[in-house]
Design a protein around this motif. Structure first.
Motif, PDB file in Angstrom:
ATOM      1  N   SER A 719       0.766  -1.124  -0.045  1.00  0.00           N
ATOM      2  CA  SER A 719      -0.099   0.012  -0.083  1.00  0.00           C
ATOM      3  C   SER A 719       0.771   1.264  -0.223  1.00  0.00           C
ATOM      4  CB  SER A 719      -0.932  -0.054   1.212  1.00  0.00           C
ATOM      5  OG  SER A 719      -0.120  -0.181   2.511  1.00  0.00           O
ATOM      6  N   LEU A 734      -4.715   4.166  -0.451  1.00  0.00           N
ATOM      7  CA  LEU A 734      -5.432   3.154   0.613  1.00  0.00           C
ATOM      8  C   LEU A 734      -4.824   3.876   1.798  1.00  0.00           C
ATOM      9  CD1 LEU A 734      -6.593   0.770   1.872  1.00  0.00           C
ATOM     10  CD2 LEU A 734      -4.716  -0.470   1.483  1.00  0.00           C
ATOM     11  N   THR A 738      -7.382   4.903   4.736  1.00  0.00           N
ATOM     12  CA  THR A 738      -7.400   4.209   5.983  1.00  0.00           C
ATOM     13  C   THR A 738      -7.119   5.297   7.123  1.00  0.00           C
ATOM     14  OG1 THR A 738      -6.415   2.340   5.029  1.00  0.00           O
ATOM     15  CG2 THR A 738      -6.343   2.592   7.469  1.00  0.00           C
ATOM     16  N   ASP A 798      -2.950  -2.528   7.204  1.00  0.00           N
ATOM     17  CA  ASP A 798      -4.025  -2.612   6.139  1.00  0.00           C
ATOM     18  C   ASP A 798      -4.024  -3.740   5.179  1.00  0.00           C
ATOM     19  OD1 ASP A 798      -1.782  -1.922   4.689  1.00  0.00           O
ATOM     20  OD2 ASP A 798      -2.198   0.172   4.460  1.00  0.00           O
ATOM     21  N   THR A 799      -3.115  -4.806   5.306  1.00  0.00           N
ATOM     22  CA  THR A 799      -3.255  -5.834   4.525  1.00  0.00           C
ATOM     23  C   THR A 799      -3.083  -7.049   5.021  1.00  0.00           C
ATOM     24  OG1 THR A 799      -1.958  -4.454   2.833  1.00  0.00           O
ATOM     25  CG2 THR A 799      -1.779  -6.661   2.415  1.00  0.00           C
ATOM     26  N   TYR A 909     -14.566  -6.136  -3.295  1.00  0.00           N
ATOM     27  CA  TYR A 909     -13.740  -5.540  -1.900  1.00  0.00           C
ATOM     28  C   TYR A 909     -12.944  -6.744  -1.499  1.00  0.00           C
ATOM     29  CZ  TYR A 909     -16.540  -1.429  -2.684  1.00  0.00           C
ATOM     30  OH  TYR A 909     -17.225  -0.389  -3.297  1.00  0.00           O
ATOM     31  N   THR A 911      -8.868  -7.514   1.017  1.00  0.00           N
ATOM     32  CA  THR A 911      -8.043  -6.731   1.928  1.00  0.00           C
ATOM     33  C   THR A 911      -6.347  -7.137   1.667  1.00  0.00           C
ATOM     34  OG1 THR A 911      -8.351  -8.720   3.128  1.00  0.00           O
ATOM     35  CG2 THR A 911      -9.821  -7.109   3.909  1.00  0.00           C
ATOM     36  N   SER A 912      -6.339  -7.140   0.174  1.00  0.00           N
ATOM     37  CA  SER A 912      -4.983  -7.353  -0.185  1.00  0.00           C
ATOM     38  C   SER A 912      -4.735  -6.647  -1.470  1.00  0.00           C
ATOM     39  CB  SER A 912      -4.813  -8.710  -0.093  1.00  0.00           C
ATOM     40  OG  SER A 912      -3.223  -8.863  -0.888  1.00  0.00           O
ATOM     41  N   ARG A 913      -3.855  -5.432  -1.481  1.00  0.00           N
ATOM     42  CA  ARG A 913      -3.541  -4.797  -2.879  1.00  0.00           C
ATOM     43  C   ARG A 913      -3.385  -5.691  -3.886  1.00  0.00           C
ATOM     44  NH1 ARG A 913      -4.845  -2.858  -6.323  1.00  0.00           N
ATOM     45  NH2 ARG A 913      -4.329  -0.848  -7.496  1.00  0.00           N
ATOM     46  N   GLU A 916      -6.155  -7.530  -5.387  1.00  0.00           N
ATOM     47  CA  GLU A 916      -7.102  -6.581  -5.829  1.00  0.00           C
ATOM     48  C   GLU A 916      -6.916  -6.386  -7.600  1.00  0.00           C
ATOM     49  OE1 GLU A 916      -6.942  -3.416  -3.178  1.00  0.00           O
ATOM     50  OE2 GLU A 916      -7.708  -5.111  -1.433  1.00  0.00           O
ATOM     51  N   SER A 929      -9.695  -2.206  -1.305  1.00  0.00           N
ATOM     52  CA  SER A 929      -9.949  -2.366  -0.118  1.00  0.00           C
ATOM     53  C   SER A 929     -11.317  -2.377   0.502  1.00  0.00           C
ATOM     54  CB  SER A 929      -8.615  -1.899   0.652  1.00  0.00           C
ATOM     55  OG  SER A 929      -8.993  -1.807   2.163  1.00  0.00           O
TER      56      SER A 929
END
Length: 942
Positions: A719, A734, A738, A798-799, A909, A911-913, A916, A929
């Motif tokens: 991120s 992100l 966040t 965040d990941t 959506y 939780t991992s860039r 995605e 995210s």
């Protein structure tokens, strides 16, 4: 024509209507795809992956013309050798997954490739479920369950609950027993077959003694030989044919579709381990349950050695570890619609055994998480026991049944027999309510003496089961190759003669799965034994059960976890040029295309993470690059800055050239470089804005409670490096999104110092660079310890993958949270959620699954949207950090059904860039995210 020429002709003719990539003849894949969960091994000459019924019909016709044997294969969880061949294997592709719920869930129509566990998920909202409950139900297909007539913990099998089915016979005829038109057409086209079946039925019925014996034999579970009861219990020859197909193990035809009558899934359940001092006392208890019709829906016996094997598994009551030697447990379950009725059932069960000694007081639990854990333990007994076997041996499992009134004596005899032959590690467990028990023991096959011991043991087992108790040699695991030499012994000459006639009627050439069920080889059960050389701690635990395969993102591309282990074992057996050639192919199939996600470990009963094996192989491969890895670790800030520059150049080029031209240029460059240049897609990230944490002043908390809320925010290197895709609707990074969300919830946001040099270690670990992975993780942990004031302040990462990696190396003082975990734990009560009605997609990352966050993620998403789609049967996305760049075919294969499932969704959506990127590319919608959706749908509480 020579035999080899016949196979070449088969391959050439098949290639006219089957794509080349689905015709497999290479050594590695014929071995890996052709091996099942049994202790036998044959190498197919060719495997054809079939995608639809018409292909099966044409291939069966071709095999018939050339008189070549064929065997059908689904999940390969069979234990008796019925799904292996040294000829032609027709293996199902993932296409056989269609289903239709009928009559409000009272029936379900399924193609043969639907997994039993998936069918139960589809039925669960209607409080219905399939009746058969084999321990392998989550991994086995309904076609395999039917063709083996597998039952399980509740006594019910496909024979008893099948409504109708669609079969393909050897001559290519399709019989759909649920269609009157098909039934009538079959009566006309197959009048001869109908007459033969009717004549055989009449012959059996006229023999009163034999027909009574047949029906009595099926009062006990029995899958030894063909289902002769079909010819007595049914009057219409079409129904006789349909039921004969059930349990026929692919020797009479192919099942392409089946419709089940389902059963109730009671809302209230309670389970208990009833632990008795010995196996005889436990058997007496079960016999009472059966004969007195005590309200138990299942009663599973687990003997002392089985208890020892599973005592450390999650969910096992702590008292199991301390039970005395010889103790035997009965895992019982009661079910009801109402709590009062459930409590009454429990009281009745306890009253039934009130006079019997218990090692520990009986204690029922009605908590779903606890009783489900109990039954997961029961399902995992065979693999768990197998994992503890001595290196170089095979875990053998036999499957017998006794009349319930003889159970106590029979099990004592069985125990004594194992001791007599030196199987001191042998365990007994199973469906005691039906008199159906499995026994497992470790067996080596590396010497003639070991094989002879096994042969003598099986001979005596057969004598005890058949001659002393008139039981079943195979109760539910199928006859296979294992008991084919003993079918005649169990049934007698007259009944066996009827079975031979059944085989002749359906398969006059004898090419459908020859030697399975019916054999002329008295030594078949000790022929073609699977070699099991000691290799490594990870490999040696595996019994090749196949439970892992459904979770693996590469299963439809190259190899599954089981198949990687099969290949590794073969490498240990090969020498010289053969080993090198095999190793060269294994490198790509097993090592390069493994995502390393570890989801295999979540369903493996002994927790084998094949990703660990692959990482060790990568470690050995990359040993010479240790210096480069160390330089990257020591200069991580420079490396991530260079990565951002690369993303910037790519994005600028994308803007100038457009997606179409950019795609053409990068594909050409990648091809010319020998795939050394990474794969590009329009969903590639832009460079993330520079993160200058020292310029970001801590935000003042907006809550007025007087208590200061603080959080340490750890942005992952992904991120910090990757911004949104050029075409994404939301262009805020992100990190900024966040931080804004955390502030909205009233948190003061604290950034760790020297963030640009830190990394969780995952990129190094995935390459097998363990020293650098551990060093970077340790640095980050030290940094977090300081930033969190010795663990006082919670840490938000965040990941998901980074969170999981750090948790494996974490100082116990640090309270580290993944995004959804933090939102669910700390923010749900601080924000007002206003869910949108938009249809949105959710991808639960493999790391979030392994962290046990599935339910929390769904709950957060449901708070944000009234229409959440979680695509079916998509586990790991296969992007795997950088695999989406270096091995994009893995990502493509893992997500090949995604686009159709998320059609109509406005956004997705996760939780991992990195995940995605691939999700966006293969779905046609933007994935970002989950933080973006939470921010969109919430307001700060006043």
């Amino acid at each position: 024509m020579q035999e080899q020429d016949k196979y070449q002709e088969f391959i050439a003719e098949a290639a006219k209507f089957i794509p080349e990539k689905r015709i497999i003849t290479d050594y590695l894949r014929t071995l890996a795809y052709g091996t099942d969960a049994s202790f036998y091994r044959l190498l197919p000459k060719v495997i054809v992956q079939v995608a639809e019924e018409s292909e099966v019909i044409r291939l069966m016709a071709l095999a018939t013309k050339l008189n070549l044997p064929i065997t059908f294969r689904a999940s390969g969880t069979s234990l008796s050798g019925q799904s292996i061949t040294n000829s032609i294997m027709l293996s199902l592709t993932p296409d056989w997954k269609d289903y239709e719920i009928l009559e409000s869930g009272k029936k379900i129509r399924m193609q043969c490739g639907v997994l039993g566990g998936d069918a139960n998920r589809y039925l669960a909202p209607l409080e219905r479920q399939l009746a058969p409950m084999p321990a392998s139900i989550d991994a086995a297909t309904v076609g395999g369950i039917a063709i083996n007539n597998a039952a399980g913990m509740n006594s019910m099998d496909t024979y008893g609950v099948m409504d109708s089915a669609r079969f393909v016979l050897l001559d290519g005829t399709v019989l759909d027993t649920g269609s009157e038109e098909s039934r009538e057409a079959f009566r006309v086209s197959h009048a001869g077959m109908i007459a033969d079946v009717e004549a055989l039925s009449k012959k059996l019925r006229s023999n009163t003694a034999l027909s009574k014996r047949i029906l009595r034999k099926y009062e006990v579970k029995n899958t030894t030989g063909y289902g002769l009861r079909s010819l007595i219990e049914w009057d219409d020859p079409i129904d006789m044919i349909a039921r004969l197909m059930i349990g026929s193990e692919g020797t009479l035809g192919f099942i392409s579709e089946i419709t089940h009558n389902t059963i109730r899934k009671y809302p209230l359940k309670a389970s208990a381990f009833l632990v008795f001092p010995d196996i005889r006392t436990a058997s007496i208890a079960v016999t009472r349950f059966k004969l007195n019709k005590t309200p138990v829906s299942a009663a599973e016996m687990i003997d002392y050695f089985a208890l020892k094997a599973v005592q450390h598994m999650d969910g096992v009551p702590s008292y199991i570890q301390g039970v005395p030697e010889g103790a035997t447990a009965i895992l019982v379950q009661a079910e009801a619609d109402e709590q009062e009725v459930l409590e009454s059932h429990i009281a009745t069960i306890l009253a039934e055994i009130d006079d019997l000694e218990l090692v520990v007081p009986a204690s029922f639990t009605d908590k779903p998480s606890e009783y489900q854990a109990y039954w997961n333990v029961r399902k995992g007994i065979f693999p768990a026991v197998g994992a503890t076997r001595p290196k170089g041996t095979t875990a053998l499992i036999e499957d017998v049944a006794f009349p319930i009134e003889t159970l106590a004596d029979a099990l004592v005899d069985l125990q004594q027999l194992m001791q007599k032959f030196g199987y001191d590690d042998g365990v007994i467990y199973g469906h005691a309510l039906d008199g159906n028990l499995h026994f497992i023991f470790s067996q080596g096959f590396s010497s003639k003496e070991e094989v002879d011991r096994y042969e003598r043991f099986i001979d005596e087992v057969c004598d005890v089961v058949v001659n002393k108790y008139d039981g079943s040699l195979k109760a539910e695991h199928g006859t296979g190759r294992n008991m084919a030499p003993f079918v005649q012994k169990e049934w007698g000459d007259e009944a066996y003669s009827a079975m031979l006639e059944i085989k002749r009627i359906f398969d006059p050439q004898g090419i459908l799965n020859p030697d399975v069920m019916i054999t002329q080889n008295p030594k078949l059960h000790i022929s073609n034994l699977k070699p099991m050389k000691a290799v490594s701690d990870i490999v040696d635990q595996c019994i090749e059960c196949g439970f892992c395969e459904r979770m693996c993102p590469s299963k439809n591309l190259t190899l599954s976890p089981r198949q990687r282990i099969i290949g590794k074992r073969e490498l240990a057996l090969l020498e010289g040029e053969n080993q090198q050639a095999f190793a060269d192919e294994y490198d790509y199939m097993a090592v390069d295309t493994c995502a390393g996600c570890g989801l295999c470990s979540t369903v493996c009963p002994v927790g084998i993470n094949t990703g660990d094996l692959v990482r060790q192989l990568r470690h050995e491969r990359h040993a010479s690059r240790e210096g480069m890895s160390e330089w990257i670790a020591n200069n991580f800030g420079t490396v991530t800055k260079a990565a951002k520059t690369a993303f910037g150049i790519a994005d600028m080029s994308h803007g100038l050239l457009g997606s179409k031209a950019m795609g053409a240029v990068t594909r050409t460059a990648r091809k010319l470089s020998g795939n050394k240049i990474g794969y590009w897609s329009p969903e590639m990230p832009t460079p993330a804005p520079k993160l200058e944490t020292e310029k970001r002043q801590p935000a003042q908390p907006t809550n007025t409670s007087g208590n200061k809320l603080k959080v340490v925010y750890l942005p992952s290197c992904a991120s910090r490096t990757m911004g949104p895709a050029r075409g994404a609707e939301e262009q805020i990074s992100l990190v900024d999104k966040t931080e804004a969300l955390l502030r909205k919830a009233g948190f003061e946001v604290i950034y760790p110092q020297n963030l640009k040099e830190q990394c969780c270690g995952m990129p190094f670990k995935s390459k097998g660079m363990f020293n650098q992975a551990e060093a970077k993780a340790a640095e980050t942990v030290d940094m977090l310890l300081e930033a969190s004031n010795g663990g006082e302040i919670p840490v938000y990462c965040d990941t998901s993958p980074c969170t999981m990696q750090l948790k494996e190396n974490l100082d116990s003082r640090i309270k580290l949270y993944e995004p959804v975990d933090f939102i669910h734990t700390f923010m749900m009560d601080k924000l007002d959620f206003q869910p949108v009605d938009d249809k949105v997609a959710l991808h639960i990352t493999c790391s979030a699954r392994r962290l046990g966050l599935d339910q929390k993620i769904v709950e957060v998403m449901n708070a944000c949207s009234t229409n959440v789609v979680v695509p079916d049967q998509i586990t790991c996305c296969g992007f795997a950090g950088d695999k989406g760049f270096t091995t994009p075919e893995l990502n493509e294969s893992a997500l090949h059904t995604l686009a159709d499932q998320v059609e109509g969704c406005s956004s997705g959506y996760s939780t991992s860039r990195t995940c995605e990127i691939g999700l966006s590319h293969h779905s046609g919608i933007d994935y970002q995210s989950i933080v973006y959706l939470v921010d969109q749908c919430t307001e700060r509480k006043v």
